[in-house]
Design an enzyme around this catalytic site. Structure first.
Site, PDB file in Angstrom:
ATOM      1  N   GLU A 263      91.628  25.873  57.714  1.00 27.01           N
ATOM      2  CA  GLU A 263      92.918  25.259  57.409  1.00 27.01           C
ATOM      3  C   GLU A 263      93.353  25.634  55.991  1.00 27.01           C
ATOM      4  O   GLU A 263      92.500  25.745  55.107  1.00 27.01           O
ATOM      5  CB  GLU A 263      92.835  23.734  57.548  1.00 27.01           C
ATOM      6  CG  GLU A 263      92.591  23.267  58.970  1.00 27.01           C
ATOM      7  CD  GLU A 263      92.610  21.738  59.106  1.00 27.01           C
ATOM      8  OE1 GLU A 263      92.896  21.047  58.099  1.00 27.01           O
ATOM      9  OE2 GLU A 263      92.361  21.235  60.215  1.00 27.01           O
ATOM     10  N   HIS A 281      97.226  18.930  61.311  1.00 27.64           N
ATOM     11  CA  HIS A 281      96.392  17.900  60.672  1.00 27.64           C
ATOM     12  C   HIS A 281      97.240  16.667  60.320  1.00 27.64           C
ATOM     13  O   HIS A 281      97.305  16.250  59.161  1.00 27.64           O
ATOM     14  CB  HIS A 281      95.700  18.454  59.430  1.00 27.64           C
ATOM     15  CG  HIS A 281      94.406  17.737  59.126  1.00 27.64           C
ATOM     16  ND1 HIS A 281      93.299  18.364  58.622  1.00 27.64           N
ATOM     17  CD2 HIS A 281      94.041  16.432  59.259  1.00 27.64           C
ATOM     18  CE1 HIS A 281      92.322  17.502  58.454  1.00 27.64           C
ATOM     19  NE2 HIS A 281      92.750  16.318  58.839  1.00 27.64           N
TER      20      HIS A 281
END
Length: 531
Positions: A263, A281
């Site tokens: 990420e 997220h």
């Protein structure tokens, strides 16, 4: 001087105000976390660091954090903090595991619905002016079996919500007691059974060595055909490459992912697959959760810096402000006992046992253990504190054990510390009197009653006449003032000890004169931190 805290990520103004209301000097620089070099330059001026996920607390930053006492993460994940480096430097790492529980659990349920009914694809199709009603045939959640991997705080909420949706819930969680599972209406199963029986699988565990790749290629292949998989926990729990292949083959019907192995995720094997719903997220991304975790971390950090209360720490036992007040003199005593042992022991320590008797046996054992271990370890590393001590003891292979017992003697409570080396065992016991002052009450099994001072002298000898006179005369002739003098012996004519509390450190020439008398087996100056 007021503690000083820096906030290096975006936190609400209300959280900033909480620090100010507590009298803490707060420096709000919400974009600083993106500049590692700048943060490393300024971090040495602060006692606390409040962050979200953007700031990466590396070993380099911690190396410069000479004043830092606590790092507070507004949120549950602490992957962006080098916790081992923080522990070595004695910095407490706190998170806020409860502020976003409902939000994350709701996001998992939302993804289940989205995957079951293909909502994102159907929405895009309808926005495009198509009316593909027959294309988007979904499945109901009612009556389906949900497999929950990790039934802790967030997982437990998901279980409750799923039961409300009339799903059958099974859970794999080694820490879930069977009676609790029964109480909340969940069937506890092993992972194999969960993989074979679940129509939906949702993950709610942290990323650890034990959970990494828990849904490996092998485990994914063993799932029930047509299963749908949801991950709102942590990237790295699922083999994304293997999952993508099984989604393409039709063995797995769909997936909903909010977290990814890398990420920010700009490329991923799951991207572009029509039966996958992805979000960036967002598990904790609600206004309520953002506010909750920000306020919570500000309160936790303020409490620790001002009262010593420890809440939601990952590398230190939790301690309420009330507990901190009651336990403070006992923590001091545990540190003194450890300091005595540490200064008396030159060879490597193999094991430490701590006995808690009476009233102290009901106190926060973890905090007391840390204090005793820190006292011992300070001899070899003066920078050790309550946070870093257990880490250094573990690093050296020292076995730590504790024993508790009901009141067994004249004192309402006491602590006894025993260490084992290859050559010998040493022990010392102490208590806290009603005036709040710690005392040594036993050394080497010999009962004493010794006030603890900053500078002390410990001697051992055979129980013969003249010891008191020799000690008193030698000290007096050399200008060393004795504040307190304690004697003890095992048996008449047997081993005896003396513990002197003196105003100043005993000079080396005075120690040599005492040794030259031939009356003492051991003459050892000691120092204690009584501040």
């Amino acid at each position: 001087m007021a503690p000083k805290v820096i906030i290096s990520d975006k936190l609400s103004e209300a959280a900033v105000q909480i620090f100010r209301d507590h009298g803490i000097d707060v420096d709000f620089q919400p974009d600083l976390g993106k500049d590692k070099e700048k943060l490393a330059q300024v971090i040495g001026d602060y006692d606390g660091l409040a962050i979200r996920s953007a700031t990466k607390v590396t070993e380099k930053i911690l190396r410069n954090a000479t004043r830092l006492k606590v790092i507070g993460r507004a949120g549950i994940g602490t992957d962006n903090i080098d916790k081992e480096a923080a522990s070595k430097r004695g910095v407490i790492v706190m998170n806020t595991p409860f502020g976003n529980m409902n939000t994350t659990a709701e996001h998992a349920i939302a993804l289940m619905f989205a995957v079951a009914r293909q909502i994102p694809e159907a929405s895009a199709s309808t926005h495009a002016g198509k009316w593909e009603k027959s294309r988007f045939m979904g499945v109901e959640l009612t009556g389906k079996t949900l497999g929950v991997i990790g039934a802790g705080n967030i997982g437990g909420i998901v279980c409750d919500r799923a039961l409300g949706l009339k799903m059958k819930v099974i859970a794999y969680d080694p820490f879930l007691a069977k009676d609790k599972a029964n109480r909340i209406g969940v069937e506890k199963v092993e992972l194999d059974a969960l993989l074979e029986r679940s129509d939906f699988i949702t993950l709610h565990v942290p990323l650890t060595d034990q959970t990494r790749n828990i849904l490996s290629a092998e485990n994914l292949a063993r799932t029930k055909r047509g299963v749908r998989i949801i991950n709102c926990a942590r990237g790295g729990l699922v083999d994304e490459e293997a999952l993508a292949e099984l989604l393409k083959s039709g063995h797995i019907a769909g997936a909903g992912f909010d977290v990814f192995a890398e990420e920010p995720a700009v490329e991923n094997p799951l991207f572009g697959l029509p039966n996958v719903v992805c979000t960036p997220h967002l598990g904790a991304a609600t206004s309520e959760a953002q506010e909750n975790v920000a306020l919570q971390v500000a309160e936790q950090m303020s409490d620790y810096l001002l009262t010593g209360a420890v809440t939601n720490a990952l590398n230190m036992p939790s301690l309420t402000a009330e507990e901190a007040e009651v336990i403070r003199p006992w923590v001091k005593l545990a540190g003194h006992l450890g300091a005595f042992i540490g200064q008396m022991t030159d060879e490597p320590i193999k094991a430490i046992n701590i006995l808690y008797d009476g009233t102290v046996s009901e106190m926060n054992e973890g905090a007391l253990n840390c204090a005793a271990i820190a006292g011992i370890m300070k001899r070899v590393n003066p920078e050790v504190n309550l946070v870093s001590a257990p880490f250094f003891a573990k690093e050296r292979g020292i076995r730590i054990s504790t024993t508790t017992q009901d009141k067994s003697g004249a004192f309402d409570g006491y602590i006894k510390l025993r260490v084992v080396t290859d050559k010998r065992e040493r022990s010392i016991a102490g208590t806290v009197f009603s005036d709040g002052k710690p005392r040594f009450i036993q050394i080497k099994g010999i009962n004493i009653d010794a006030e603890i001072g900053e500078h002390m002298l410990y001697t051992t000898n055979e129980d013969t006449p003249g010891i008191i006179g020799t000690l008193g005369n030698t000290m007096g002739k050399n200008g060393v003032n004795i504040a307190n003098f304690t004697l003890g012996r095992a048996d008449r004519g047997g081993e005896a000890i003396a513990l002197l509390y003196v105003d100043e450190p005993v000079p080396e020439p005075v120690l040599q004169k005492l040794e030259a008398t031939g009356m003492f087996r051991q003459v050892k100056p000691l120092q204690f931190d009584i501040a």
